[in-house]
Design an enzyme around this catalytic site. Structure first.
Site, PDB file in Angstrom:
ATOM      1  N   ASN A 132       0.852  -1.190   0.000  1.00  0.00           N
ATOM      2  CA  ASN A 132       0.000   0.000   0.000  1.00  0.00           C
ATOM      3  C   ASN A 132       0.887   1.239   0.000  1.00  0.00           C
ATOM      4  O   ASN A 132       1.403   1.651   1.034  1.00  0.00           O
ATOM      5  CB  ASN A 132      -0.909  -0.013   1.236  1.00  0.00           C
ATOM      6  N   ASN A 137      -6.027   6.389  -1.234  1.00  0.00           N
ATOM      7  CA  ASN A 137      -6.937   5.818  -2.241  1.00  0.00           C
ATOM      8  C   ASN A 137      -7.454   4.436  -1.848  1.00  0.00           C
ATOM      9  O   ASN A 137      -8.004   3.717  -2.687  1.00  0.00           O
ATOM     10  CB  ASN A 137      -6.260   5.771  -3.623  1.00  0.00           C
ATOM     11  N   ASP A 138      -7.311   4.047  -0.579  1.00  0.00           N
ATOM     12  CA  ASP A 138      -7.771   2.721  -0.157  1.00  0.00           C
ATOM     13  C   ASP A 138      -9.258   2.526  -0.444  1.00  0.00           C
ATOM     14  O   ASP A 138      -9.701   1.443  -0.825  1.00  0.00           O
ATOM     15  CB  ASP A 138      -7.509   2.517   1.334  1.00  0.00           C
ATOM     16  N   GLY A 157      -6.021  -2.513   0.237  1.00  0.00           N
ATOM     17  CA  GLY A 157      -5.401  -1.215   0.002  1.00  0.00           C
ATOM     18  C   GLY A 157      -4.131  -1.211  -0.812  1.00  0.00           C
ATOM     19  O   GLY A 157      -3.553  -0.148  -1.066  1.00  0.00           O
ATOM     20  N   ASP A 159      -1.705  -1.030  -3.952  1.00  0.00           N
ATOM     21  CA  ASP A 159      -1.930  -0.158  -5.118  1.00  0.00           C
ATOM     22  C   ASP A 159      -0.684  -0.071  -5.994  1.00  0.00           C
ATOM     23  O   ASP A 159       0.357  -0.676  -5.706  1.00  0.00           O
ATOM     24  CB  ASP A 159      -2.384   1.232  -4.660  1.00  0.00           C
ATOM     25  N   ASP A 325      -6.717 -14.236 -19.287  1.00  0.00           N
ATOM     26  CA  ASP A 325      -7.482 -15.063 -18.364  1.00  0.00           C
ATOM     27  C   ASP A 325      -8.443 -15.980 -19.128  1.00  0.00           C
ATOM     28  O   ASP A 325      -9.021 -15.590 -20.142  1.00  0.00           O
ATOM     29  CB  ASP A 325      -8.268 -14.133 -17.433  1.00  0.00           C
ATOM     30  N   GLU A 354      -4.206 -18.529 -20.404  1.00  0.00           N
ATOM     31  CA  GLU A 354      -4.529 -19.519 -19.376  1.00  0.00           C
ATOM     32  C   GLU A 354      -5.386 -20.614 -19.998  1.00  0.00           C
ATOM     33  O   GLU A 354      -6.533 -20.384 -20.360  1.00  0.00           O
ATOM     34  CB  GLU A 354      -5.282 -18.861 -18.216  1.00  0.00           C
TER      35      GLU A 354
END
Length: 618
Positions: A132, A137-138, A157, A159, A325, A354
């Site tokens: 974090n 900006n959490d 949190g 980032d 993905d 994947e």
């Protein structure tokens, strides 16, 4: 594919008497792209009623759908220099409103960017759980879910700034590439840290930072000769995506009479010539979850949209690769077109898909130029796939102390006997664990010798090794017993106030413990050696049938020969050099890069129980 989708997007630009344009995506484009037909998607209340003019550019198609809030306008940008032009929306020959749009100058040599390859080591992070760097900006007013570090399935949190702050740690460890799980906005009310249910494909989630922060991450990594890989999701979006809230066409997503039907996950139906159509549809068109609408890549407008979006992020953020993905759940012809278009735009780029299957032939089907895929006329154009069969072996092999016909190190050996199935065996991603699997150190109960054997194999055999954040300090995690949050724990020291900081060495007061340091120092030593080990990057693999649960193989090219020995038995074992003469040849000594010991390889020598050696022959 000749058309790219440009969707008009993301902030309210005008409010007018007769109508409005609400969104323009992407916010700009570039001159001189290989895909020179640009399909603008204009979105606003009843916007399709307007005529559209662009002075100085040729409109080649205007396409409207059953939803009057969209209009798709294709323009020809071939030969157009960087410029700002006006898109005029007209009614009865009068301009009701206009929207400026910019074609920017591309970076020099942007087309020729070089993607990740087998000289790289990829470090995988869950950004919310890594570090974090900006606590402000959490939580964010534009997104629903707020930070709650006490909730294993909540947002914690981490980032982009936290990643940037610790690039020196990754560089020192020996990682050369970073794969972050998705960073785009995910506005689901719960579980949004996962970020695979994206709500805006042109916007970094504000709880991670800004688009500029993401671009800055790539820039800072490039300064340190590291590469940035984006986790791109083609198969599904989030239920809160603005286009899902107001579909351009009914078939933009896969619809079911009952509203929701979960995928049956049987990817074999993609190529099984005996498969019932109802089962094939149930796999490809079924949804992953109620919050993840399944996208219809056979819809050309949707396919253009995600093609252009992918190219936009490569060009904007200066990316070096994609990890895609759930690649094999897409409409296979559509995803092949998507992949081909990206690789035509950037011929030296790399994309790993994947393909979570447990059979080498079935995985190899999805790699570019596969002869297996060619049997039914399919080419995915996908450069790289993931070696899930090796992962299957790694999860059990080092608890099998006694070698047997089908147990112990023979599992690794047999995995590589099927390498002939892959068109490009060095472009295979190898891993002992990731964000969806139990931690390798959980499987082996924190046994560092078993970790060393597993990672010796991953770091020295053919392909591109990937390490999951925290494995290098012995982190544990069991999703089967405690859920996904347990395999996605916070990296210790990534948050202000953490009692321990594993980013720091042991000699610091709150640095790594002695046990963590043992994992870290081994990983660091091997990875930094690997950076200059050309035989590991591109050499041939020569392997010998394991006896007494001892596996020996060589990686070699004209410049270098490496002998790798993994003793998975509970006894010290004798290495009979005559048996391995084919690999040893005229070499006299080998330096074990793990211990720095010099070994005389002109005569038999011993390897301790549950140990590995990486011998650089001289």
């Amino acid at each position: 594919m000749k058309n790219i989708v440009l969707v008009l997007c993301s902030c309210l630009l005008f409010s007018i008497t007769y109508g409005q344009i609400d969104k323009i995506e992407p916010p700009f484009w570039w001159s001189g792209m290989h895909l020179d037909q640009l399909q603008l998607v204009c979105y606003g209340k009843d916007i399709s009623k307007y005529d559209i003019q662009i002075e100085g550019l040729t409109i080649t198609e205007v396409k409207k759908t059953e939803n009057p809030n969209y209009v798709f306008v294709t323009i020809d940008t071939k030969g157009v220099q960087p410029t700002t032009f006006s898109i005029d929306f007209k009614e009865n020959n009068n301009t009701v409103f206009s929207q400026p749009y910019e074609l920017k100058q591309r970076r020099e040599n942007s087309k020729d960017r070089k993607g990740f390859d087998s000289s790289d080591v990829m470090y995988l992070i869950m950004p919310d759980r890594f570090a974090n760097g900006d606590s402000k900006n959490d939580s964010h007013p534009d997104t629903v879910e707020k930070a709650d570090r006490s909730n294993p399935g909540g947002r914690h949190g981490g980032d982009l700034q936290g990643v940037i702050d610790h690039l020196d740690y990754l560089k020192d460890l020996g990682a050369t590439a970073l794969w972050s799980t998705p960073l785009l906005e995910d506005n689901e009310p719960v579980y949004s840290y996962h970020t695979y249910a994206q709500s805006d494909l042109y916007k970094i989630d504000p709880r991670y930072g800004t688009n500029e922060d993401y671009k800055r991450l790539a820039s800072e990594m490039h300064k340190q000769d590291m590469k940035l890989i984006m986790d791109y999701v083609t198969n599904h979006w989030g239920s809160k995506h603005w286009m899902i809230q107001d579909l351009p066409t009914k078939d933009w997503i896969h619809q079911w009479p009952e509203g929701f039907r979960r995928s049956n996950y049987r990817m074999t139906t993609q190529f099984d010539k005996n498969a019932a159509q109802v089962d094939a549809k149930g796999c490809m068109d079924g949804w992953f979850d109620t919050t993840m609408p399944d996208m219809n890549q056979s819809n050309p407008l949707l396919l253009n949209y995600i093609t252009q979006n992918a190219i936009w992020w490569i060009e904007y953020a200066d990316l070096d690769g994609f990890r895609v993905d759930t690649y094999s759940y897409n409409d296979k012809d559509g995803i092949a077109q998507w992949t081909k278009a990206i690789m035509e735009e950037y011929p030296n780029f790399n994309i790993v898909g994947e393909v979570w299957m447990h059979n080498q032939a079935q995985i190899a089907y999805w790699q570019k130029d596969s002869k297996i895929g060619a049997i039914n006329g399919f080419n995915s154009y996908l450069p790289s796939v993931m070696d899930f069969t090796l992962h299957d072996a790694l999860m059990v092999v080092f608890d099998e102390d006694e070698g047997a016909w089908d147990k112990g190190m023979i599992r690794a050996y047999e995995n590589f006997t099927n390498d002939f199935l892959y068109p490009d065996i060095n472009n295979i991603l190898l891993f002992a664990g990731n964000h969806d699997t139990n931690r390798i150190n959980e499987i082996y109960q924190g046994d560092i010798d078993k970790y060393k054997m597993a990672m010796t194999l991953v770091f020295t055999t053919r392909g591109i090794p990937q390490i999951y954040y925290g494995d290098e300090i012995g982190m544990l995690g069991n999703r089967d017993k405690k859920g996904d949050g347990d395999i996605r724990r916070d990296f210790p020291g990534g948050w202000e106030g953490d009692q321990q900081n594993a980013f720091l060495p042991t000699d610091q007061n709150i640095g790594r413990t002695k046990d963590q340091e043992a994992f870290h120092s081994f990983t660091k030593k091997v990875l930094n050696w690997r950076k200059n080990a050309s035989a590991i990057h591109n050499g041939q693999l020569l392997q010998f049938i394991p006896f007494d649960n001892v596996y020996v193989y060589f990686r070699y090219n004209k410049e270098q020969t490496i002998m790798v020995i993994i003793n998975n038995s509970t006894k010290d074992q004798n290495i009979n050099v005559n048996r391995f003469k084919e690999g040893i040849q005229a070499f006299k000594t080998g330096t074990d890069i793990i211990t720095d010991n010099n070994i005389d390889i002109t005569e038999d020598f011993n390897i301790q129980a549950k140990k590995s050696m990486i011998l650089e022959l001289k």
